[in-house]
Design an enzyme around this catalytic site. Sequence first.
Site, short mmCIF file in Angstrom:
data_model
loop_
_atom_site.label_atom_id
_atom_site.label_comp_id
_atom_site.label_asym_id
_atom_site.label_seq_id
_atom_site.Cartn_x
_atom_site.Cartn_y
_atom_site.Cartn_z
N GLY A 85 -40.76 -43.30 -14.22
CA GLY A 85 -41.94 -42.57 -14.70
C GLY A 85 -42.23 -41.25 -14.02
O GLY A 85 -42.86 -40.37 -14.61
N ASP A 99 -45.94 -41.63 -11.20
CA ASP A 99 -46.64 -41.11 -12.36
C ASP A 99 -48.11 -41.52 -12.39
O ASP A 99 -48.99 -40.71 -12.61
CB ASP A 99 -45.94 -41.55 -13.67
CG ASP A 99 -45.60 -43.04 -13.70
OD1 ASP A 99 -45.97 -43.79 -12.76
OD2 ASP A 99 -44.95 -43.49 -14.67
N ASP A 133 -52.26 -47.60 -11.17
CA ASP A 133 -53.05 -48.46 -12.06
C ASP A 133 -53.67 -49.56 -11.20
O ASP A 133 -54.71 -49.36 -10.59
CB ASP A 133 -52.13 -48.98 -13.16
CG ASP A 133 -52.86 -49.84 -14.19
OD1 ASP A 133 -54.09 -49.80 -14.22
OD2 ASP A 133 -52.20 -50.56 -14.96
N LYS A 149 -56.00 -44.54 -12.86
CA LYS A 149 -56.89 -45.16 -13.84
C LYS A 149 -58.16 -45.64 -13.15
O LYS A 149 -58.09 -46.34 -12.15
CB LYS A 149 -56.22 -46.36 -14.50
CG LYS A 149 -55.34 -45.98 -15.67
CD LYS A 149 -54.93 -47.21 -16.44
CE LYS A 149 -53.59 -46.97 -17.10
NZ LYS A 149 -53.07 -48.16 -17.77
N PHE A 175 -54.04 -47.19 -22.00
CA PHE A 175 -52.59 -47.13 -21.79
C PHE A 175 -52.11 -45.76 -22.23
O PHE A 175 -52.34 -45.34 -23.36
CB PHE A 175 -51.87 -48.24 -22.55
CG PHE A 175 -50.48 -48.43 -22.03
CD1 PHE A 175 -50.25 -49.19 -20.89
CD2 PHE A 175 -49.40 -47.81 -22.65
CE1 PHE A 175 -48.96 -49.34 -20.38
CE2 PHE A 175 -48.12 -47.96 -22.15
CZ PHE A 175 -47.90 -48.72 -21.02
N VAL A 176 -51.45 -45.06 -21.32
CA VAL A 176 -51.06 -43.68 -21.61
C VAL A 176 -49.54 -43.50 -21.60
O VAL A 176 -48.81 -44.24 -20.93
CB VAL A 176 -51.70 -42.69 -20.61
CG1 VAL A 176 -53.19 -42.57 -20.84
CG2 VAL A 176 -51.41 -43.08 -19.16
N ASP A 232 -43.98 -44.13 -20.18
CA ASP A 232 -43.39 -44.69 -21.39
C ASP A 232 -44.19 -45.86 -21.93
O ASP A 232 -44.99 -46.48 -21.24
CB ASP A 232 -41.98 -45.19 -21.09
CG ASP A 232 -41.99 -46.48 -20.28
OD1 ASP A 232 -42.63 -46.48 -19.20
OD2 ASP A 232 -41.40 -47.49 -20.71
N ARG A 241 -41.50 -40.79 -23.22
CA ARG A 241 -41.46 -40.11 -21.91
C ARG A 241 -41.34 -38.59 -22.08
O ARG A 241 -41.72 -37.83 -21.21
CB ARG A 241 -40.25 -40.58 -21.09
CG ARG A 241 -40.33 -42.02 -20.62
CD ARG A 241 -39.27 -42.28 -19.56
NE ARG A 241 -38.98 -43.70 -19.37
CZ ARG A 241 -39.68 -44.53 -18.60
NH1 ARG A 241 -40.73 -44.08 -17.95
NH2 ARG A 241 -39.34 -45.79 -18.48
P1 IMP Z 1 -49.54 -50.43 -10.79
O1 IMP Z 1 -48.55 -51.19 -9.97
O2 IMP Z 1 -50.41 -51.36 -11.60
O3 IMP Z 1 -50.35 -49.42 -10.04
O4 IMP Z 1 -48.73 -49.68 -11.89
C1 IMP Z 1 -47.95 -48.63 -11.58
C2 IMP Z 1 -46.79 -48.50 -12.57
O5 IMP Z 1 -47.06 -49.13 -13.83
C3 IMP Z 1 -46.61 -47.04 -12.85
O6 IMP Z 1 -45.63 -46.51 -12.00
C4 IMP Z 1 -46.17 -47.04 -14.29
O7 IMP Z 1 -44.77 -47.12 -14.35
C5 IMP Z 1 -46.74 -48.29 -14.90
N1 IMP Z 1 -47.98 -48.02 -15.68
C6 IMP Z 1 -49.24 -48.35 -15.34
N2 IMP Z 1 -50.12 -47.95 -16.27
C7 IMP Z 1 -49.38 -47.34 -17.23
C8 IMP Z 1 -49.73 -46.69 -18.47
O8 IMP Z 1 -50.90 -46.56 -18.88
N3 IMP Z 1 -48.69 -46.19 -19.18
C9 IMP Z 1 -47.38 -46.29 -18.79
N4 IMP Z 1 -47.03 -46.86 -17.63
C10 IMP Z 1 -48.02 -47.39 -16.86
MG MG Z 2 -43.54 -46.30 -12.81
#
Ligand code: IMP
Ligand code: MG
Length: 188
Positions: free
Chosen positions: A45, A101, A104, A132, A153-154, A160, A166
């Site tokens: 990402g 990227d 979340d 987020k 969700f973006v 992606d 992407r």
């Molecule tokens: P986390 O571990 O929940 O913080 O998520 C981080 C990873 O989840 C990011 O590096 C993204 O690859 C993926 N991700 C989280 N939210 C999104 C979204 O809204 N769109 C696409 N990928 C996401």
């Molecule tokens: Mg990622």
Amino acid sequence: MKDTGDHVKQLLSEQQIREGVGRLADEIQAYYQGRPVTVVGVLTGSLVLLADLIRVLDMPLRVGVIQAHSYHGPVTTPGPLSINTDLLPDVTDCHVLLVDDIFDTGHTLHALTERFTALKPASLRSAVLLRKSGRGEVSLQPDFVGFEIPNEFVVGYGLDYHDQYRNLPHVAAIEPEDIAEADKAAGA
Ligand code: IMP
Ligand code: MG
């Protein structure tokens, strides 16, 4: 879900992203004060952000990549996280800046932080394009954040949905009803 047409709405334009990346670079430069940094992009990402960010960072740096991924198939809820360090240079005693990227839940950054700490870098910081709102599930936060976005969700600018989108030059949100439909179809 159709291609980039009806079901995605633009959240950040190319121009806004360019400005956000510029702000990130200013903050990062001010923080490191000319110290050499190993910028580590979290694949896949961060690819687009990494390419844009390093070109506006006016400081000594080298680039490495690591792969972390938690989404398997056409779903918007993460599965188990796998980390691949095969392409990572030696970072012992280096100032490491992780670039991802989006932040979340924070579980990815948390797991990466643990993995990197074991490699004994001189310091470890992180930069993300997007965070987020209200989603963090870990105490840790990224050090540099481009934009706060709503809990949607973006896709685009490296992000992606099922390995698609992407290449959009902007960031767009996917409509919730389309996500629900796709997740249902994928059995999530
Ligand atoms: P986390 O571990 O929940 O913080 O998520 C981080 C990873 O989840 C990011 O590096 C993204 O690859 C993926 N991700 C989280 N939210 C999104 C979204 O809204 N769109 C696409 N990928 C996401
Ligand atoms: Mg990622």
